[in-house]
Scaffold this motif. Structure first.
Motif, PDB file in Angstrom:
ATOM      1  N   ASP A 177     124.215  37.813 -74.852  1.00  0.00           N
ATOM      2  CA  ASP A 177     125.210  38.576 -74.093  1.00  0.00           C
ATOM      3  C   ASP A 177     124.628  39.911 -73.628  1.00  0.00           C
ATOM      4  O   ASP A 177     124.844  40.334 -72.484  1.00  0.00           O
ATOM      5  N   ARG A 178     123.856  40.562 -74.490  1.00  0.00           N
ATOM      6  CA  ARG A 178     123.238  41.843 -74.100  1.00  0.00           C
ATOM      7  C   ARG A 178     122.222  41.641 -72.981  1.00  0.00           C
ATOM      8  O   ARG A 178     122.138  42.449 -72.050  1.00  0.00           O
ATOM      9  N   ALA A 179     121.442  40.571 -73.063  1.00  0.00           N
ATOM     10  CA  ALA A 179     120.462  40.300 -72.011  1.00  0.00           C
ATOM     11  C   ALA A 179     121.156  40.025 -70.685  1.00  0.00           C
ATOM     12  O   ALA A 179     120.711  40.488 -69.627  1.00  0.00           O
ATOM     13  N   ALA A 180     122.258  39.301 -70.720  1.00  0.00           N
ATOM     14  CA  ALA A 180     123.005  39.013 -69.499  1.00  0.00           C
ATOM     15  C   ALA A 180     123.622  40.287 -68.919  1.00  0.00           C
ATOM     16  O   ALA A 180     123.738  40.432 -67.691  1.00  0.00           O
ATOM     17  N   ALA A 181     124.009  41.210 -69.799  1.00  0.00           N
ATOM     18  CA  ALA A 181     124.646  42.452 -69.346  1.00  0.00           C
ATOM     19  C   ALA A 181     123.738  43.264 -68.434  1.00  0.00           C
ATOM     20  O   ALA A 181     124.217  43.991 -67.553  1.00  0.00           O
TER      21      ALA A 181
END
Length: 462
Positions: A122-126
């Protein structure tokens, strides 16, 4: 079962260049259990830490040839005993397959290995203005592969769906070491049987997931939260029903009973239990969040004893904190048998009331909170770590009996014994009662077709 004398040698020869194989009792003891608290009989024969897909293939090929059980494992955060590994088995640890291989900004997809931590994806996608929407409570420590194995849900599943809705395609190693690809990278596709959905939620009993293409969503620019307390659970559940009846679709709709609020207050120093007998937390996101959360807050306020709206990200997160602190607070004061029944949304008040009767009948402490938007109730049965006459790690008889009665209640109300945690080893006896012999026979036939020697995670799920 008899473990071949040369099993360790063969495993080390097969995976030793990149992965590793351990027979150290300390390593095996840790790898044999998961977060459920249950204990298997005996220790596994070996622990394989895979670093490549070929390590997985070679491990399964050897195990298939020798009829040795294999228990796939991610972070070990499962709550139903799905990663328990007993005597004579091989634990296949996939946490080393932990790379995010690609994020496609235009197609809004990610390609990942199974050991990627959910929150890290999720952090990478953010960074690209995107979000991986499945958000189980264990997102900070659980792996994507484990979430796929159990079809994990979470707080946002009301609007965005559970893990199955996010998975577009899989790479799966079958019991004999064969690597197959299911699904596709497109949002649509109906070519052939939907094998992707078959493997999602199969708890490692049909194949071992070694890669996944998952769907991402635009990260909402606005997320707002409303919280309200009510005199009792019945009034809180009625307010949740009113939100659905008004055709609003919050991204989160949670309900916590008074017993849960009291333990949160006790551990965290808050005062939720003084405000009312039950707490509802609703969240809206996207461009229409302001209008939606205002309407939801108005609906909640009709019967509420207290209402508050978080007008920015910090305020919203503060209101959600009570829900995120529920399980840690319970686990701070007692051991916990964590359940996850699901009933039709309209019958949630009956489920809460039934759980309360069961708690009183068996003289146990039950803390109940729910994903109220989809009827997924978590009755957490607390018990002392050591009671007179109780062996270390043993769950007291009255706790087990209360759990069985809660499962029976779920089925009686037209629901299921598990909404998102899976069957694992702990709920397997309830499958026949919920599904019936004909459906179970079909499931066993599928299992036998894909795993003819029944080496994959035996005693779990099927």
């Amino acid at each position: 079962m008899t473990v071949p004398a040369d099993l360790l040698e063969r495993l080390r020869a097969g995976v030793g260049r990149f992965g590793s194989v351990s027979a150290d009792p300390a390593d095996l003891a840790v790898a044999a259990v998961d977060r459920s608290g249950a204990r298997p009989v005996g220790l596994p024969a070996a622990l394989v830490r895979a670093e490549r897909v070929d390590d997985v293939r070679e491990t399964l090929r050897i195990a298939h040839e020798h009829r040795v059980p294999v228990v796939p494992r991610g972070a070990g955060t499962g709550l139903a005993g799905g990663a328990l590994a007993g005597a004579g088995s091989v634990v296949l640890d996939l946490s080393g397959l932990d790379r995010i291989l690609a994020i496609d900004v235009d197609d809004q997809t990610a390609t990942v290995q199974p050991g990627v931590i959910t929150a890290e994806l999720d952090r990478a996608a953010a960074a690209y203005g995107l979000r991986y929407t499945p958000d189980p409570a264990s997102a900070a420590i659980s792996t994507v592969g484990g979430n796929i194995a159990t079809n994990a849900g979470g707080l946002r599943c009301l609007k965005y769906g559970v893990t199955r809705e996010a998975v577009l395609g899989l790479e799966v190693v079958l019991a004999d070491g064969t690597l197959i690809h299911t699904g596709r990278a497109t949002l649509k596709g109906v070519a052939g049987l939907d094998l992707t959905s078959l493997f999602v939620g199969s708890e490692g009993t049909l194949g071992v997931v070694v890669g996944a293409t998952v769907r991402l969503h635009p990260r909402p620019a606005v997320t707002l939260t409303a919280a309200a307390t009510f005199p009792d659970v019945a009034a809180a559940a009625a307010a949740c029903t009113a939100i659905g009846r008004a055709r609003w679709q919050p991204s989160m709709l949670e309900l916590l009973d008074h017993h849960t609020l009291a333990v949160i207050d006790r551990v965290q120093g808050t005062d939720y239990a003084d405000r009312g007998g039950a707490l509802v937390i609703a969240q809206a996101d996207g461009t229409g969040a302001e209008t939606e959360i205002a309407a939801i807050a108005e609906l909640l306020g009709k019967e509420a004893t207290w209402v508050e709206v978080g007008l920015d990200e910090a305020g919203s997160e503060a209101l959600v904190a009570a829900r995120r602190l529920a399980l840690p607070s319970i686990e701070a004061v007692a051991h916990a048998l964590i359940e996850d029944i699901c009933v039709p949304r309209s019958r949630l008040p009956e489920a809460f009331a039934g759980v309360d009767r069961i708690a009183r009948r068996h003289g146990v402490e039950v803390y109940s909170f729910a994903h109220a938007g989809d009827g997924n109730l978590h009755p957490i049965i607390g018990y002392a770590a050591e009671a007179p006459g109780q062996a270390p790690g043993e769950v007291p008889a009255e706790v087990v009996a209360a759990g069985d009665d809660i499962f029976a209640l779920a089925i009686e109300l037209g629901g299921t014994v598990t909404g998102e945690h899976g069957i694992g080893a702990l709920k397997r006896d309830w499958l026949d009662r919920e599904l019936g012999p004909q459906t179970r026979a079909v499931q066993r036939a599928i299992k036998h077709a894909l795993d003819p020697h029944h080496i994959l995670n035996p005693g779990k799920g099927l």
